[in-house]
Design an enzyme around this catalytic site. Structure first.
Site, PDB file in Angstrom:
ATOM      1  N   ASP A  61     -14.033  61.658  34.625  1.00 33.77           N
ATOM      2  CA  ASP A  61     -14.867  62.191  33.564  1.00 33.77           C
ATOM      3  C   ASP A  61     -14.150  62.507  32.219  1.00 33.77           C
ATOM      4  O   ASP A  61     -13.933  63.529  31.181  1.00 33.77           O
ATOM      5  CB  ASP A  61     -15.068  64.049  34.301  1.00 33.77           C
ATOM      6  CG  ASP A  61     -15.847  65.092  33.732  1.00 33.77           C
ATOM      7  OD1 ASP A  61     -16.404  64.324  32.943  1.00 33.77           O
ATOM      8  OD2 ASP A  61     -15.286  66.509  33.797  1.00 33.77           O
ATOM      9  N   ASP A  66      -8.084  68.709  30.458  1.00 33.57           N
ATOM     10  CA  ASP A  66      -8.779  69.119  31.569  1.00 33.57           C
ATOM     11  C   ASP A  66      -9.298  67.469  32.839  1.00 33.57           C
ATOM     12  O   ASP A  66      -9.487  66.637  33.025  1.00 33.57           O
ATOM     13  CB  ASP A  66     -10.340  68.576  30.979  1.00 33.57           C
ATOM     14  CG  ASP A  66     -11.285  68.931  31.841  1.00 33.57           C
ATOM     15  OD1 ASP A  66     -11.643  69.728  32.679  1.00 33.57           O
ATOM     16  OD2 ASP A  66     -13.181  69.016  31.131  1.00 33.57           O
ATOM     17  N   ALA A 107       0.536  75.756  32.987  1.00 33.75           N
ATOM     18  CA  ALA A 107       1.154  76.663  31.663  1.00 33.75           C
ATOM     19  C   ALA A 107       0.565  75.749  30.256  1.00 33.75           C
ATOM     20  O   ALA A 107      -0.193  74.740  29.847  1.00 33.75           O
ATOM     21  CB  ALA A 107       2.982  76.530  31.329  1.00 33.75           C
ATOM     22  N   LEU A 108      -0.393  77.174  29.366  1.00 30.19           N
ATOM     23  CA  LEU A 108      -1.183  76.760  28.305  1.00 30.19           C
ATOM     24  C   LEU A 108      -0.206  76.209  26.461  1.00 30.19           C
ATOM     25  O   LEU A 108       0.904  76.228  27.056  1.00 30.19           O
ATOM     26  CB  LEU A 108      -2.066  77.899  28.266  1.00 30.19           C
ATOM     27  CG  LEU A 108      -3.372  78.029  29.480  1.00 30.19           C
ATOM     28  CD1 LEU A 108      -4.254  78.924  28.655  1.00 30.19           C
ATOM     29  CD2 LEU A 108      -4.082  76.431  30.399  1.00 30.19           C
ATOM     30  N   LEU A 109      -0.992  75.194  26.399  1.00 23.94           N
ATOM     31  CA  LEU A 109      -0.504  75.445  24.938  1.00 23.94           C
ATOM     32  C   LEU A 109      -0.219  75.928  24.300  1.00 23.94           C
ATOM     33  O   LEU A 109      -0.451  77.445  23.745  1.00 23.94           O
ATOM     34  CB  LEU A 109      -1.153  74.066  24.887  1.00 23.94           C
ATOM     35  CG  LEU A 109      -1.581  73.172  25.449  1.00 23.94           C
ATOM     36  CD1 LEU A 109      -1.872  71.906  24.513  1.00 23.94           C
ATOM     37  CD2 LEU A 109      -0.037  71.693  25.768  1.00 23.94           C
ATOM     38  N   GLU A 121      -7.633  65.771  23.280  1.00 25.02           N
ATOM     39  CA  GLU A 121      -6.546  66.041  22.139  1.00 25.02           C
ATOM     40  C   GLU A 121      -5.717  65.412  21.861  1.00 25.02           C
ATOM     41  O   GLU A 121      -4.976  65.161  22.415  1.00 25.02           O
ATOM     42  CB  GLU A 121      -6.855  67.789  22.259  1.00 25.02           C
ATOM     43  CG  GLU A 121      -8.096  68.270  22.729  1.00 25.02           C
ATOM     44  CD  GLU A 121      -8.284  70.161  23.072  1.00 25.02           C
ATOM     45  OE1 GLU A 121      -7.053  70.009  23.113  1.00 25.02           O
ATOM     46  OE2 GLU A 121      -8.938  70.406  23.816  1.00 25.02           O
TER      47      GLU A 121
END
Length: 341
Positions: A236, A256, A168-170, A241
């Site tokens: 990595d 990520d 689910a994206l922000l 954010e």
């Protein structure tokens, strides 16, 4: 949505909030301290939506940051939850939740039909041009990016079925702006040139004098993220954010995570450099780690149990789960060494 509007009763007897889809309730619930609460009643429904909602559109998302090696292939289901086909996100989400951070968006496994649910419904012409049939007769695609997208790095179905992680994206950045920060302990990504933190054992002292690490809990939050990365073997983490709205006193988004859970037989101690050099950790994090090292709440057992409910279970091989307990012991050993000092 203001409290007054949310509490207004509709003719049906429900509040306006009750009529919102699950993804919107998830977005509204994001606050200064976490993406979702400790006992979130929405989470089971949201995970089910991610796994079952009809997909109505597809396209290739822009990569989150330079040097990323996990190419998102994003879809749009009927509930308007953006989804991405990503690799290590499922165990990363559950690990983040077990550690009580709650800084990774919810993720569920999903079996996707590349032909019907991606190729046939995409309006992205650049994406459409990347589909092909492999010599083995499988449907493949490789998306669009500037530096490594090619047939050599394609995703292929069997023959068109593909296992993916649906995240689910922000909220859209036009509604909730995010700020990207370069990690002070980022790697040089250079074969011969080392980063300053690799050469200076007192590097943390200068970080502590540099905003935003000179006040508040930002440095401790960064060390939380370091511990998460070490447990899953993610080297990595060059950026992170935060939501601009909450200023500097807010949690770090653990996005990520595509490079996690790669090699179970090798532990990378350099990931723990912030913890080792700063000798600082949140008391709540330390107590949680100690708890997860005890038999009734062993980390590997909790993650195994959490992943067992995923639609694509089993998700992790046993050696990866066993590596978590080994690495947790090493994190606690670093803290004990700091306490001894």
């Amino acid at each position: 949505v203001s409290n007054s509007k949310a509490e207004t009763l509709l003719p049906t007897g429900k509040t306006a909030y009750d009529t919102y889809p699950t993804w919107l309730k998830f977005h509204i619930g994001i606050n200064r301290y976490e993406l979702y609460p400790h006992r979130d009643p929405l989470l089971p429904t949201l995970l089910r939506d991610l796994a079952t909602q009809r997909i109505v559109s597809s396209g290739t998302a822009s990569l989150p940051a330079p040097l990323s090696t996990s190419l998102p292939r994003c879809l749009l289901p009927a509930s308007l939850i953006p989804l991405c086909l990503l690799s290590a996100q499922k165990p990363a989400f559950h690990l983040d939740r077990i550690l009580d951070f709650r800084r990774i968006p919810p993720v569920s496994g999903r079996l996707v039909n590349i032909t019907k649910e991606i190729r046939d419904i995409t309006t992205d012409r650049k994406l459409a041009k990347t589909f092909f049939i492999s010599p083995a007769g499988n449907v493949c695609f490789y998306g669009e990016c500037s530096y490594y997208c090619s047939t050599e790095h394609a995703l292929c179905g069997k023959p068109d079925r593909l296992e993916g992680s649906m995240a689910a994206l922000l909220p859209d950045k036009s509604l909730a702006k995010r700020r990207s920060w370069r990690s002070p302990w980022r790697r040089s990504y250079h074969k011969s040139k080392k980063a300053e933190w690799e050469l200076n054992p007192n590097y943390c002292a200068q970080v502590r004098e540099t905003p935003p690490y000179d006040r508040g809990h930002r440095l401790l939050d960064l060390i939380d993220m370091t511990i998460l990365d070490f447990l899953m073997g993610n080297m990595d983490r060059h950026h992170y954010e935060t939501f601009e709205k909450f200023g500097n006193d807010t949690f770090l988004l653990h996005l990520d995570n595509g490079r996690g859970f790669g090699t179970h037989s090798r532990d990378e101690p350099s990931i723990l450099a912030p913890l080792q050099q700063c000798c600082s950790i949140k008391k709540s994090t330390y107590l949680r780690l100690q708890l997860l090292a005890t038999q009734p709440y062993r980390l590997s057992d909790l993650l195994r149990e959490a992943l067992a409910a995923d639609p694509l279970a089993p998700v992790l091989a046993e050696p990866h789960l066993q590596a978590l307990d080994r690495r947790l012991g090493k994190v606690l050993a670093v803290v004990e060494h700091c306490l001894a000092r």
